[in-house]
Design a protein around this motif. Structure first.
Motif, PDB file in Angstrom:
ATOM      1  N   LYS A 201       0.612  -1.345  -0.016  1.00 35.70           N
ATOM      2  CA  LYS A 201       0.026   0.023   0.103  1.00 35.70           C
ATOM      3  C   LYS A 201       1.095   1.231   0.045  1.00 35.70           C
ATOM      4  N   TYR A 202       0.398   2.410  -0.794  1.00 37.18           N
ATOM      5  CA  TYR A 202       1.129   3.586  -0.915  1.00 37.18           C
ATOM      6  C   TYR A 202       2.735   3.141  -1.683  1.00 37.18           C
ATOM      7  N   ARG A 203       2.994   2.243  -2.031  1.00 37.20           N
ATOM      8  CA  ARG A 203       4.173   1.791  -2.454  1.00 37.20           C
ATOM      9  C   ARG A 203       5.301   2.087  -1.435  1.00 37.20           C
TER      10      ARG A 203
ATOM     11  N   LYS B 188      -2.079 -12.387  -1.430  1.00 35.68           N
ATOM     12  CA  LYS B 188      -2.161 -11.095  -0.796  1.00 35.68           C
ATOM     13  C   LYS B 188      -2.838 -11.051   0.431  1.00 35.68           C
TER      14      LYS B 188
ATOM     15  N   SER C  80      -0.664 -10.862   4.005  1.00 36.03           N
ATOM     16  CA  SER C  80      -1.005  -9.557   4.851  1.00 36.03           C
ATOM     17  C   SER C  80      -1.290  -9.933   6.259  1.00 36.03           C
TER      18      SER C  80
ATOM     19  N   TYR D 206      -1.991   4.843   8.488  1.00 31.59           N
ATOM     20  CA  TYR D 206      -2.264   4.688   6.823  1.00 31.59           C
ATOM     21  C   TYR D 206      -2.512   3.242   6.335  1.00 31.59           C
ATOM     22  N   TRP D 207      -1.982   2.171   7.137  1.00 29.71           N
ATOM     23  CA  TRP D 207      -2.232   0.958   6.722  1.00 29.71           C
ATOM     24  C   TRP D 207      -3.724   0.426   6.779  1.00 29.71           C
TER      25      TRP D 207
ATOM     26  N   HIS E 298      -5.089  -3.056   5.425  1.00 30.64           N
ATOM     27  CA  HIS E 298      -4.561  -3.622   4.126  1.00 30.64           C
ATOM     28  C   HIS E 298      -3.169  -3.260   4.179  1.00 30.64           C
TER      29      HIS E 298
ATOM     30  N   TRP F 288      -1.335  -4.618   1.310  1.00 31.31           N
ATOM     31  CA  TRP F 288      -1.006  -4.474  -0.172  1.00 31.31           C
ATOM     32  C   TRP F 288      -1.968  -3.493  -0.797  1.00 31.31           C
ATOM     33  N   ALA F 289      -1.423  -2.876  -1.835  1.00 30.18           N
ATOM     34  CA  ALA F 289      -2.279  -1.720  -2.802  1.00 30.18           C
ATOM     35  C   ALA F 289      -3.293  -2.679  -3.632  1.00 30.18           C
ATOM     36  N   LYS F 290      -4.356  -2.280  -3.964  1.00 30.68           N
ATOM     37  CA  LYS F 290      -5.137  -3.010  -4.777  1.00 30.68           C
ATOM     38  C   LYS F 290      -4.586  -3.204  -6.125  1.00 30.68           C
TER      39      LYS F 290
END
Length: 145
Positions: A24-26, A83, A87, A102-103, A106, A108-110
Motif C-alpha cells: 500500500k502506498y508503495r 495477498k 497480509s 495509514y495501513w 490492508h 498491499w495496494a489494490k
C-alpha cells in the motif's frame, strides 16, 4: 514432449505468469524480516496451491513472481490468497505496523500486474508449419492406400 510441460489427468500444460504487486502506498517496507516473511509466505502458499515458483524477487517496494499455475487455477484466486494470507501473517508477526494509521487492514495496494510468459512466437510459427507439413504427408499417404 519437453520436460517444461506439466501433466494433469487430461491436460498437458505450461502456464507461466509474471506477476508484480506492491505494498500500500508503495512504501519501501519489504526489507529484512518483513521481506523474509513475504518470501516464505509466497513459497508456501504457491506450493499448497499446486503452483510452482520459478523466480521470486522481493524488492523494498514491489514483488516480482514468475510462477507456473495449473490451468484449473485462477490467477485472481491465487493473488487473492497470496495477498490476503501474507497480509494477515505480516500484521500478526509485526504488530507495530498495524498501529500506523495509514495501513488500515490492508498491507498491499489494490490490484496487480500479470503477463503470460509463453513460447517464442517464431517457435510457434515453426511448430505450426511443421504440423501443417506432417498433415499433408499423412493425407498423401492415405491417398496412396
Amino acid at each position: 514432449m519437453s520436460s517444461r510441460f506439466r501433466k494433469l489427468s487430461h491436460t498437458i500444460w505450461h502456464c507461466q505468469y509474471h506477476i508484480v504487486w506492491v505494498p500500500k502506498y508503495r512504501f519501501r517496507i519489504l526489507r529484512g524480516a518483513v521481506k523474509s516473511a513475504v518470501e516464505s509466505g509466497i513459497q508456501s502458499i504457491c506450493g499448497y496451491s499446486g503452483c510452482e515458483v520459478v523466480e521470486l524477487n522481493v524488492q523494498p517496494d514491489h514483488v516480482h513472481l514468475v510462477v507456473l499455475v495449473p490451468p484449473k487455477k485462477s490467477i485472481s484466486e491465487l493473488l487473492g490468497r497470496l495477498k490476503g494470507q501474507i497480509s494477515m501473517k505480516i500484521f500478526q508477526q509485526f504488530r507495530e505496523l498495524r498501529k500506523k494509521p495509514y495501513w488500515g487492514n490492508h498491507f498491499w495496494a489494490k490490484g496487480y500486474c500479470v503477463d503470460t510468459v509463453g513460447l517464442d512466437a517464431d517457435m510457434i510459427r515453426r511448430y505450426v508449419r511443421y504440423q501443417e507439413e506432417k498433415e499433408r504427408q499423412l493425407e498423401q499417404l492415405q491417398l496412396v492406400d
